[in-house]
Design a protein around this motif. Structure first.
Motif, PDB file in Angstrom:
ATOM      1  N   PHE A 153       0.842  -1.191   0.000  1.00  0.00           N
ATOM      2  CA  PHE A 153       0.000   0.000   0.000  1.00  0.00           C
ATOM      3  C   PHE A 153       0.884   1.251   0.000  1.00  0.00           C
ATOM      4  CE2 PHE A 153      -1.919  -3.438   2.548  1.00  0.00           C
ATOM      5  CZ  PHE A 153      -2.839  -3.865   1.597  1.00  0.00           C
ATOM      6  N   LEU A 154       0.507   2.234  -0.818  1.00  0.00           N
ATOM      7  CA  LEU A 154       1.409   3.360  -1.056  1.00  0.00           C
ATOM      8  C   LEU A 154       0.645   4.663  -1.217  1.00  0.00           C
ATOM      9  CD1 LEU A 154       4.310   4.390  -1.891  1.00  0.00           C
ATOM     10  CD2 LEU A 154       3.663   3.818  -4.238  1.00  0.00           C
ATOM     11  N   ILE A 155       1.130   5.707  -0.546  1.00  0.00           N
ATOM     12  CA  ILE A 155       0.713   7.095  -0.783  1.00  0.00           C
ATOM     13  C   ILE A 155       1.982   7.842  -1.163  1.00  0.00           C
ATOM     14  CG2 ILE A 155      -0.197   9.217   0.231  1.00  0.00           C
ATOM     15  CD1 ILE A 155      -2.358   7.153  -0.026  1.00  0.00           C
ATOM     16  N   THR A 156       2.002   8.493  -2.320  1.00  0.00           N
ATOM     17  CA  THR A 156       3.245   9.080  -2.809  1.00  0.00           C
ATOM     18  C   THR A 156       2.984  10.277  -3.707  1.00  0.00           C
ATOM     19  OG1 THR A 156       5.279   8.617  -4.065  1.00  0.00           O
ATOM     20  CG2 THR A 156       3.271   7.488  -4.779  1.00  0.00           C
ATOM     21  N   LYS A 157       3.959  11.178  -3.782  1.00  0.00           N
ATOM     22  CA  LYS A 157       3.895  12.295  -4.731  1.00  0.00           C
ATOM     23  C   LYS A 157       4.539  11.928  -6.064  1.00  0.00           C
ATOM     24  CE  LYS A 157       3.890  16.533  -3.474  1.00  0.00           C
ATOM     25  NZ  LYS A 157       4.213  17.901  -3.010  1.00  0.00           N
ATOM     26  N   SER A 158       5.178  10.782  -6.132  1.00  0.00           N
ATOM     27  CA  SER A 158       5.859  10.352  -7.353  1.00  0.00           C
ATOM     28  C   SER A 158       4.868   9.720  -8.335  1.00  0.00           C
ATOM     29  CB  SER A 158       6.949   9.344  -7.023  1.00  0.00           C
ATOM     30  OG  SER A 158       7.894   9.888  -6.128  1.00  0.00           O
ATOM     31  N   PRO A 159       5.182   9.732  -9.629  1.00  0.00           N
ATOM     32  CA  PRO A 159       4.329   9.051 -10.611  1.00  0.00           C
ATOM     33  C   PRO A 159       4.162   7.576 -10.255  1.00  0.00           C
ATOM     34  CG  PRO A 159       5.895  10.473 -11.729  1.00  0.00           C
ATOM     35  CD  PRO A 159       6.296  10.455 -10.279  1.00  0.00           C
ATOM     36  N   LEU A 160       2.973   7.039 -10.505  1.00  0.00           N
ATOM     37  CA  LEU A 160       2.680   5.653 -10.172  1.00  0.00           C
ATOM     38  C   LEU A 160       3.128   4.713 -11.276  1.00  0.00           C
ATOM     39  CD1 LEU A 160      -0.919   6.034  -8.680  1.00  0.00           C
ATOM     40  CD2 LEU A 160       1.290   6.118  -7.502  1.00  0.00           C
ATOM     41  N   SER A 161       3.575   3.528 -10.886  1.00  0.00           N
ATOM     42  CA  SER A 161       4.027   2.515 -11.836  1.00  0.00           C
ATOM     43  C   SER A 161       3.077   1.328 -11.804  1.00  0.00           C
ATOM     44  CB  SER A 161       5.448   2.050 -11.486  1.00  0.00           C
ATOM     45  OG  SER A 161       5.792   0.882 -12.213  1.00  0.00           O
ATOM     46  N   VAL A 162       2.409   1.082 -12.923  1.00  0.00           N
ATOM     47  CA  VAL A 162       1.516  -0.070 -13.026  1.00  0.00           C
ATOM     48  C   VAL A 162       2.321  -1.363 -12.899  1.00  0.00           C
ATOM     49  CG1 VAL A 162      -0.066  -1.313 -14.539  1.00  0.00           C
ATOM     50  CG2 VAL A 162      -0.172   1.184 -14.408  1.00  0.00           C
ATOM     51  N   GLU A 163       3.491  -1.397 -13.506  1.00  0.00           N
ATOM     52  CA  GLU A 163       4.315  -2.599 -13.470  1.00  0.00           C
ATOM     53  C   GLU A 163       4.739  -2.940 -12.038  1.00  0.00           C
ATOM     54  OE1 GLU A 163       6.082  -5.979 -14.654  1.00  0.00           O
ATOM     55  OE2 GLU A 163       4.856  -4.648 -15.915  1.00  0.00           O
ATOM     56  N   GLU A 164       5.087  -1.920 -11.256  1.00  0.00           N
ATOM     57  CA  GLU A 164       5.485  -2.171  -9.875  1.00  0.00           C
ATOM     58  C   GLU A 164       4.324  -2.721  -9.047  1.00  0.00           C
ATOM     59  OE1 GLU A 164       8.478  -2.073  -8.298  1.00  0.00           O
ATOM     60  OE2 GLU A 164       9.192  -1.898 -10.371  1.00  0.00           O
ATOM     61  N   MET A 165       3.127  -2.215  -9.287  1.00  0.00           N
ATOM     62  CA  MET A 165       1.963  -2.721  -8.554  1.00  0.00           C
ATOM     63  C   MET A 165       1.652  -4.155  -8.959  1.00  0.00           C
ATOM     64  SD  MET A 165       1.360  -0.307  -6.539  1.00  0.00           S
ATOM     65  CE  MET A 165      -0.194  -0.814  -5.826  1.00  0.00           C
ATOM     66  N   LEU A 166       1.832  -4.455 -10.245  1.00  0.00           N
ATOM     67  CA  LEU A 166       1.610  -5.818 -10.722  1.00  0.00           C
ATOM     68  C   LEU A 166       2.563  -6.794 -10.031  1.00  0.00           C
ATOM     69  CD1 LEU A 166       0.209  -7.739 -12.714  1.00  0.00           C
ATOM     70  CD2 LEU A 166       1.920  -7.083 -14.415  1.00  0.00           C
ATOM     71  N   LYS A 167       3.819  -6.376  -9.860  1.00  0.00           N
ATOM     72  CA  LYS A 167       4.808  -7.243  -9.218  1.00  0.00           C
ATOM     73  C   LYS A 167       4.426  -7.564  -7.777  1.00  0.00           C
ATOM     74  CE  LYS A 167       8.824  -5.603 -11.857  1.00  0.00           C
ATOM     75  NZ  LYS A 167      10.105  -4.848 -11.755  1.00  0.00           N
ATOM     76  N   LYS A 168       3.721  -6.667  -7.117  1.00  0.00           N
ATOM     77  CA  LYS A 168       3.376  -6.848  -5.712  1.00  0.00           C
ATOM     78  C   LYS A 168       2.347  -7.957  -5.492  1.00  0.00           C
ATOM     79  CE  LYS A 168       4.256  -2.013  -4.388  1.00  0.00           C
ATOM     80  NZ  LYS A 168       5.214  -2.198  -3.285  1.00  0.00           N
ATOM     81  N   VAL A 169       1.582  -8.320  -6.543  1.00  0.00           N
ATOM     82  CA  VAL A 169       0.507  -9.299  -6.351  1.00  0.00           C
ATOM     83  C   VAL A 169       0.683 -10.583  -7.157  1.00  0.00           C
ATOM     84  CG1 VAL A 169      -1.169  -7.492  -5.789  1.00  0.00           C
ATOM     85  CG2 VAL A 169      -0.972  -8.283  -8.162  1.00  0.00           C
ATOM     86  N   ARG A 170       1.534 -10.572  -8.172  1.00  0.00           N
ATOM     87  CA  ARG A 170       1.684 -11.774  -8.997  1.00  0.00           C
ATOM     88  C   ARG A 170       2.265 -12.910  -8.171  1.00  0.00           C
ATOM     89  NH1 ARG A 170       4.380 -10.133 -14.710  1.00  0.00           N
ATOM     90  NH2 ARG A 170       4.116 -12.371 -15.043  1.00  0.00           N
ATOM     91  N   ASN A 171       1.700 -14.106  -8.355  1.00  0.00           N
ATOM     92  CA  ASN A 171       2.208 -15.282  -7.665  1.00  0.00           C
ATOM     93  C   ASN A 171       1.731 -16.535  -8.393  1.00  0.00           C
ATOM     94  OD1 ASN A 171      -0.210 -16.614  -6.009  1.00  0.00           O
ATOM     95  ND2 ASN A 171      -0.481 -14.386  -5.937  1.00  0.00           N
ATOM     96  N   PRO A 172       2.384 -17.670  -8.193  1.00  0.00           N
ATOM     97  CA  PRO A 172       2.081 -18.876  -8.969  1.00  0.00           C
ATOM     98  C   PRO A 172       0.674 -19.421  -8.773  1.00  0.00           C
ATOM     99  CG  PRO A 172       4.218 -19.064  -7.888  1.00  0.00           C
ATOM    100  CD  PRO A 172       3.555 -17.849  -7.321  1.00  0.00           C
ATOM    101  N   LEU A 173       0.002 -19.073  -7.669  1.00  0.00           N
ATOM    102  CA  LEU A 173      -1.323 -19.626  -7.392  1.00  0.00           C
ATOM    103  C   LEU A 173      -2.455 -18.827  -8.017  1.00  0.00           C
ATOM    104  CD1 LEU A 173      -0.870 -20.580  -3.623  1.00  0.00           C
ATOM    105  CD2 LEU A 173      -0.530 -22.001  -5.661  1.00  0.00           C
ATOM    106  N   CYS A 174      -2.133 -17.656  -8.574  1.00  0.00           N
ATOM    107  CA  CYS A 174      -3.175 -16.795  -9.146  1.00  0.00           C
ATOM    108  C   CYS A 174      -3.180 -16.890 -10.666  1.00  0.00           C
ATOM    109  CB  CYS A 174      -2.948 -15.350  -8.718  1.00  0.00           C
ATOM    110  SG  CYS A 174      -3.344 -15.095  -6.973  1.00  0.00           S
ATOM    111  N   GLY A 175      -4.387 -17.148 -11.197  1.00  0.00           N
ATOM    112  CA  GLY A 175      -4.524 -17.264 -12.641  1.00  0.00           C
ATOM    113  C   GLY A 175      -5.061 -16.024 -13.309  1.00  0.00           C
ATOM    114  N   ALA A 176      -5.386 -14.990 -12.530  1.00  0.00           N
ATOM    115  CA  ALA A 176      -5.934 -13.758 -13.111  1.00  0.00           C
ATOM    116  C   ALA A 176      -5.481 -12.564 -12.286  1.00  0.00           C
ATOM    117  CB  ALA A 176      -7.463 -13.818 -13.151  1.00  0.00           C
ATOM    118  N   VAL A 177      -5.135 -11.483 -12.983  1.00  0.00           N
ATOM    119  CA  VAL A 177      -4.787 -10.227 -12.320  1.00  0.00           C
ATOM    120  C   VAL A 177      -5.616  -9.121 -12.942  1.00  0.00           C
ATOM    121  CG1 VAL A 177      -3.008  -8.544 -11.773  1.00  0.00           C
ATOM    122  CG2 VAL A 177      -2.430 -10.971 -11.857  1.00  0.00           C
ATOM    123  N   ASN A 178      -6.382  -8.420 -12.108  1.00  0.00           N
ATOM    124  CA  ASN A 178      -7.176  -7.280 -12.555  1.00  0.00           C
ATOM    125  C   ASN A 178      -6.448  -6.004 -12.153  1.00  0.00           C
ATOM    126  OD1 ASN A 178      -9.278  -5.051 -11.981  1.00  0.00           O
ATOM    127  ND2 ASN A 178     -10.436  -6.513 -13.212  1.00  0.00           N
TER     128      ASN A 178
END
Length: 237
Positions: free
Chosen positions: A91-116
């Motif tokens: 979870f993040l509150i920031t003044k910097s531009p947001l990175s979709v790729e960084e958020m994706l990395k935080k949730v991807r895992n072998p047990l999940c077959g879908a990422v929204n």
């Protein structure tokens, strides 16, 4: 007893300060604090009627008894910054531009077959009015806590779900990403349902405020999902 209070968004503007300090009798409640502020600052009365108090990073009822050691904040309706970045794992509150790729990395895992992935961006036109830019403000410590609460609620409704949320604060230009939410689930249907729940719940309880800056005016935008009640339990999935 001496009470110190943090003020945000439209309430801060109406009072003319980001903080308020004053003496209240022992045993004073949140309702007593609101009455005192309304008496001292009549221009803030309309906002105070729809605002909530946070006591030690938790939304509180008017009957909540205050003490001088409490961290207290008055929170007008949210519309989901703080000057410094605040992050806690996913979870993040920031003044910097947001990175979709960084958020994706935080949730991807072998047990999940879908990422929204949900990305909320700054649009130029709203109801025929042209936006020049937006200014976001957050009560960062509590915002992080509320994001974690939303993730817990999602885990109860959709087991084995991973959630990450980031919200940008400060000045945002047209097309900038203001919020990114990533939800990973074992199956596709749950990712859609949990992703929608996450953004709707964020707008209900995470203390983030948006100021619309137009070519001829500005306005703090409040809660857009009906009467604001952050003490309402999360809706069923």
């Amino acid at each position: 007893m001496q009470i110190n209070v943090h003020l945000f968004a439209g309430v801060a503007e109406a009072v003319g300060s980001r903080t308020w300090s004053g003496d209240l009798p022992e045993g004073a409640t949140v309702a007593d604090l609101f009455a005192r502020l309304a008496d001292e600052h009549p221009g803030a009365s309309s906002l105070l009627r729809v605002a909530f108090a946070s006591v030690n990073h938790a939304y509180s009822t008017p009957e909540t008894v205050l003490s001088s050691s409490d961290e207290i904040a008055i929170l007008p309706p949210v519309s989901g910054g703080q000057d410094t970045e605040m992050t806690e794992e996913r979870f993040l509150i920031t003044k910097s531009p947001l990175s979709v790729e960084e958020m994706l990395k935080k949730v991807r895992n072998p047990l999940c077959g879908a990422v929204n992935l949900f990305v909320g961006t700054v649009r130029e036109m709203t109801h025929g009015q042209r936006t020049v830019h937006l200014e976001y403000e957050a009560y960062a410590p509590m915002a992080i806590k509320m994001m974690a609460q939303i993730a817990d609620e999602i885990q109860e409704r959709w087991p084995d779900t991973q959630v990450a949320m980031a919200h940008r604060v400060g000045k945002l230009e047209i097309e900038d990403a203001a919020v990114v939410i990533a939800v990973a689930t074992p199956h596709r249907a749950a990712s859609y349902e949990a992703g929608r729940y996450a953004i709707e719940r964020l707008k209900e309880i995470v203390p983030v405020w948006k100021k619309e800056v137009w070519s001829d005016n500005t306005q703090w935008m409040g809660h857009q999902q009906g009467p604001w009640n952050p003490l309402r339990p999360g809706s069923e999935g």
